[in-house]
Design an enzyme around this catalytic site. Structure first.
Site, PDB file in Angstrom:
ATOM      1  N   TYR A  74     -41.951  36.542 -73.885  1.00 24.68           N
ATOM      2  CA  TYR A  74     -41.501  35.225 -74.353  1.00 24.68           C
ATOM      3  C   TYR A  74     -42.477  34.675 -75.405  1.00 24.68           C
ATOM      4  O   TYR A  74     -42.065  34.237 -76.489  1.00 24.68           O
ATOM      5  CB  TYR A  74     -41.402  34.291 -73.151  1.00 24.68           C
ATOM      6  CG  TYR A  74     -41.005  32.863 -73.471  1.00 24.68           C
ATOM      7  CD1 TYR A  74     -39.755  32.561 -74.009  1.00 24.68           C
ATOM      8  CD2 TYR A  74     -41.871  31.804 -73.204  1.00 24.68           C
ATOM      9  CE1 TYR A  74     -39.388  31.246 -74.280  1.00 24.68           C
ATOM     10  CE2 TYR A  74     -41.516  30.494 -73.462  1.00 24.68           C
ATOM     11  CZ  TYR A  74     -40.274  30.213 -74.008  1.00 24.68           C
ATOM     12  OH  TYR A  74     -39.916  28.916 -74.270  1.00 24.68           O
TER      13      TYR A  74
HETATM   14  N1  LIG Z   1     -37.740  23.478 -71.162  1.00 22.54           N
HETATM   15  C1  LIG Z   1     -39.006  23.693 -71.462  1.00 22.54           C
HETATM   16  O1  LIG Z   1     -39.922  23.380 -70.692  1.00 22.54           O
HETATM   17  C2  LIG Z   1     -39.383  24.328 -72.770  1.00 22.54           C
HETATM   18  C3  LIG Z   1     -40.749  24.404 -73.102  1.00 22.54           C
HETATM   19  C4  LIG Z   1     -41.104  24.976 -74.310  1.00 22.54           C
HETATM   20  C5  LIG Z   1     -40.141  25.455 -75.165  1.00 22.54           C
HETATM   21  N2  LIG Z   1     -38.823  25.363 -74.822  1.00 22.54           N
HETATM   22  C6  LIG Z   1     -37.843  25.869 -75.767  1.00 22.54           C
HETATM   23  O2  LIG Z   1     -36.832  24.876 -75.981  1.00 22.54           O
HETATM   24  C7  LIG Z   1     -35.591  25.511 -76.275  1.00 22.54           C
HETATM   25  C8  LIG Z   1     -34.490  24.966 -75.353  1.00 22.54           C
HETATM   26  O3  LIG Z   1     -34.869  25.207 -74.014  1.00 22.54           O
HETATM   27  P1  LIG Z   1     -34.107  24.506 -72.785  1.00 22.54           P
HETATM   28  O4  LIG Z   1     -35.121  24.392 -71.721  1.00 22.54           O
HETATM   29  O5  LIG Z   1     -33.354  23.326 -73.239  1.00 22.54           O
HETATM   30  O6  LIG Z   1     -33.067  25.696 -72.380  1.00 22.54           O
HETATM   31  P2  LIG Z   1     -31.770  25.664 -71.442  1.00 22.54           P
HETATM   32  O7  LIG Z   1     -31.712  24.402 -70.648  1.00 22.54           O
HETATM   33  O8  LIG Z   1     -31.789  26.975 -70.722  1.00 22.54           O
HETATM   34  O9  LIG Z   1     -30.564  25.661 -72.505  1.00 22.54           O
HETATM   35  C9  LIG Z   1     -30.407  26.801 -73.284  1.00 22.54           C
HETATM   36  C10 LIG Z   1     -29.297  26.624 -74.289  1.00 22.54           C
HETATM   37  O10 LIG Z   1     -29.219  27.843 -75.056  1.00 22.54           O
HETATM   38  C11 LIG Z   1     -27.965  28.460 -74.858  1.00 22.54           C
HETATM   39  N3  LIG Z   1     -28.139  29.911 -74.747  1.00 22.54           N
HETATM   40  C12 LIG Z   1     -28.766  30.583 -73.749  1.00 22.54           C
HETATM   41  N4  LIG Z   1     -28.676  31.909 -73.962  1.00 22.54           N
HETATM   42  C13 LIG Z   1     -27.972  32.059 -75.113  1.00 22.54           C
HETATM   43  C14 LIG Z   1     -27.511  33.179 -75.837  1.00 22.54           C
HETATM   44  N5  LIG Z   1     -27.752  34.426 -75.422  1.00 22.54           N
HETATM   45  N6  LIG Z   1     -26.802  32.979 -76.979  1.00 22.54           N
HETATM   46  C15 LIG Z   1     -26.530  31.707 -77.394  1.00 22.54           C
HETATM   47  N7  LIG Z   1     -26.932  30.601 -76.748  1.00 22.54           N
HETATM   48  C16 LIG Z   1     -27.638  30.779 -75.612  1.00 22.54           C
HETATM   49  C17 LIG Z   1     -27.412  27.880 -73.570  1.00 22.54           C
HETATM   50  O11 LIG Z   1     -25.978  27.987 -73.549  1.00 22.54           O
HETATM   51  P3  LIG Z   1     -25.214  28.397 -72.165  1.00 22.54           P
HETATM   52  O12 LIG Z   1     -25.535  27.335 -71.167  1.00 22.54           O
HETATM   53  O13 LIG Z   1     -23.763  28.440 -72.532  1.00 22.54           O
HETATM   54  O14 LIG Z   1     -25.763  29.718 -71.756  1.00 22.54           O
HETATM   55  C18 LIG Z   1     -27.925  26.443 -73.663  1.00 22.54           C
HETATM   56  O15 LIG Z   1     -27.109  25.680 -74.529  1.00 22.54           O
HETATM   57  C19 LIG Z   1     -35.850  27.014 -76.147  1.00 22.54           C
HETATM   58  O16 LIG Z   1     -36.127  27.538 -77.423  1.00 22.54           O
HETATM   59  C20 LIG Z   1     -37.088  27.095 -75.290  1.00 22.54           C
HETATM   60  O17 LIG Z   1     -37.821  28.279 -75.520  1.00 22.54           O
HETATM   61  C21 LIG Z   1     -38.410  24.812 -73.648  1.00 22.54           C
END
Ligand SMILES: NC(=O)c1ccc[n+]([C@@H]2O[C@H](COP(=O)([O-])OP(=O)(O)OC[C@H]3O[C@@H](n4cnc5c(N)ncnc54)[C@H](OP(=O)(O)O)[C@@H]3O)[C@@H](O)[C@H]2O)c1
Length: 249
Positions: free
Chosen positions: A157
């Site tokens: 990651y």
């Molecule tokens: N949450 C944290 O603590 C955190 C911290 C640092 C960085 N980030 C970054 O922030 C970003 C968003 O994270 P999040 O926590 O909001 O994630 P999340 O809640 O898991 O949401 C992920 C989103 O991406 C979509 N997605 C997942 N797999 C996919 C695929 N194979 N193709 C196309 N779309 C896909 C999902 O759609 P479906 O639901 O339809 O699968 C959903 O809309 C990411 O880049 C993550 O690395 C998050």
């Protein structure tokens, strides 16, 4: 007049979590948004409905389904979005997957899927933007503060996001003369499904205590930073990697 009136935007992974908050922020600021998602039709439809509710706009949100961990899905999605919107002004690369495993256990198939989604799809959308984005556009790539740490289990990651950060820095130099800014936003721990799937409640409580502000991030905390970078006031900010983590790191 809203700051993003007349602007068009693509947000990947806009159906849940941080991506959904970004879509809502851009719609509120007046942009016409196409957002992608992979599986959850109901969640995507809920975002479309929320964006269309009275008093939310003036922008709009339209969902398109596609799995960005498949070969050239990112390019096809960008072509679709570009046809639908008629132009491209803002690109937010947010969709990602966090596969946590020790290096000695990581499966190559999982590694390849993660790299295709987290890194290659970002390269493909940025390449599309390099070819088709209007002058004075905005590219915002979501990374993680995890690249500034070395958490055991995060090798794939963190490597995928480290590549995105370097791509961002180079793209900022290549696209800058057209007024296009390219920046990274690096969230800290933000309360979403992805975070909850990767950590126990005890770990998250400890992370919350470790931030300067004493809590986990909320999706809207990240979306507001993205909204700032997407707007006209951020015209002179490019090539940056901005931590949005409440002082976690
Ligand atoms: N949450 C944290 O603590 C955190 C911290 C640092 C960085 N980030 C970054 O922030 C970003 C968003 O994270 P999040 O926590 O909001 O994630 P999340 O809640 O898991 O949401 C992920 C989103 O991406 C979509 N997605 C997942 N797999 C996919 C695929 N194979 N193709 C196309 N779309 C896909 C999902 O759609 P479906 O639901 O339809 O699968 C959903 O809309 C990411 O880049 C993550 O690395 C998050």
């Amino acid at each position: 007049m809203a700051v993003l009136d007349g602007k068009t935007a693509v947000v990947t992974g806009g159906s849940r979590g941080i991506g959904r908050a970004i879509v809502e922020r851009l719609v509120r600021d007046g942009a016409e948004v196409v957002f992608t998602y992979a599986r959850d039709d109901r969640a995507a439809a809920a975002v479309e409905r929320a964006a269309a509710a009275p008093g939310v706009g003036p922008g709009s949100a339209h969902a398109v389904r596609g799995d960005l961990s498949e070969n050239d899905a990112a390019t096809r999605l960008m072509e679709y979005a570009h046809r639908k919107l008629g132009a491209l002004d803002i690109l937010v690369n947010n969709a990602a997957h966090a596969r946590m495993a020790p290096i000695e256990e990581l499966d190559w198939h999982d590694y390849d899927r993660l790299m295709t989604l987290n890194t290659r799809s970002v390269f493909q959308t940025v390449q599309f933007a390099a070819r088709h984005m209007r002058d004075d556009g905005r590219v915002i790539n979501i990374s993680t503060v995890g690249t500034r740490r070395a958490w055991p289990g995060s090798a794939a990651y963190a490597a995928s996001k480290g590549a995105v950060e370097q791509l961002t820095a180079v793209a900022a130099r290549e696209l800058g003369t057209r007024g296009i800014t390219v920046n990274t936003v690096s969230p800290g721990a933000t309360d979403t499904d992805l975070l909850r799937s990767a950590h126990t409640d005890e770990t998250l409580a400890a992370v919350a205590r470790a931030t300067a502000l004493g809590r986990l991030g909320r999706p809207v905390d990240i979306a507001d930073a993205v909204g700032l970078l997407a707007g006209p006031d951020a015209r002179w900010i490019t090539g940056e990697n901005i931590r949005v983590d409440g002082g976690e790191v």
